[in-house]
Scaffold this motif. Sequence first.
Motif, PDB file in Angstrom:
ATOM      1  N   HIS A   4       0.829  -1.214   0.000  1.00  0.00           N
ATOM      2  CA  HIS A   4       0.000   0.000   0.000  1.00  0.00           C
ATOM      3  C   HIS A   4       0.857   1.256   0.000  1.00  0.00           C
ATOM      4  CE1 HIS A   4      -3.861  -1.943   0.360  1.00  0.00           C
ATOM      5  NE2 HIS A   4      -3.375  -2.730   1.315  1.00  0.00           N
ATOM      6  N   LYS A   5       1.861   1.282   0.844  1.00  0.00           N
ATOM      7  CA  LYS A   5       2.698   2.480   1.000  1.00  0.00           C
ATOM      8  C   LYS A   5       3.396   2.868  -0.299  1.00  0.00           C
ATOM      9  CE  LYS A   5       6.342   4.427   3.868  1.00  0.00           C
ATOM     10  NZ  LYS A   5       7.178   4.228   5.053  1.00  0.00           N
ATOM     11  N   TYR A   6       3.894   1.888  -1.044  1.00  0.00           N
ATOM     12  CA  TYR A   6       4.669   2.172  -2.244  1.00  0.00           C
ATOM     13  C   TYR A   6       3.915   1.880  -3.541  1.00  0.00           C
ATOM     14  CZ  TYR A   6       8.452   2.678   1.052  1.00  0.00           C
ATOM     15  OH  TYR A   6       9.234   3.105   2.099  1.00  0.00           O
ATOM     16  N   ALA A   7       2.612   1.676  -3.441  1.00  0.00           N
ATOM     17  CA  ALA A   7       1.747   1.445  -4.609  1.00  0.00           C
ATOM     18  C   ALA A   7       2.267   0.308  -5.484  1.00  0.00           C
ATOM     19  CB  ALA A   7       1.576   2.723  -5.420  1.00  0.00           C
ATOM     20  N   ILE A   8       2.569  -0.806  -4.839  1.00  0.00           N
ATOM     21  CA  ILE A   8       3.030  -1.998  -5.540  1.00  0.00           C
ATOM     22  C   ILE A   8       1.841  -2.932  -5.722  1.00  0.00           C
ATOM     23  CG2 ILE A   8       4.565  -3.993  -5.450  1.00  0.00           C
ATOM     24  CD1 ILE A   8       6.387  -2.295  -3.598  1.00  0.00           C
ATOM     25  N   GLN A   9       1.635  -3.376  -6.943  1.00  0.00           N
ATOM     26  CA  GLN A   9       0.505  -4.247  -7.253  1.00  0.00           C
ATOM     27  C   GLN A   9       0.860  -5.695  -6.930  1.00  0.00           C
ATOM     28  OE1 GLN A   9      -0.614  -4.250 -11.381  1.00  0.00           O
ATOM     29  NE2 GLN A   9      -2.528  -5.312 -10.975  1.00  0.00           N
TER      30      GLN A   9
END
Length: 69
Positions: A58-63
């Motif tokens: 969530h923090k680094y917008a990783i899918q």
Amino acid sequence: MAGGDVTRLAVLIDADNASFAVVKELLDEVAKYGTATVKRAYGDWTTQHLVGWKSVLHKYAIQPMQQFA
């Protein structure tokens, strides 16, 4: 980079074999070479083994990408 061109990079992480604790350092290093426009972490998200990754994703917008064992 001439004319404002930005090098676009993909970051593909094997979450089953990598530690979530180093993601910030990883992305900082990638940023030296360009912009990470695709960030994906592959793993078996149905197991408790990867529970620590949730906040990092969530923090680094990783899918997260499901990869069954």
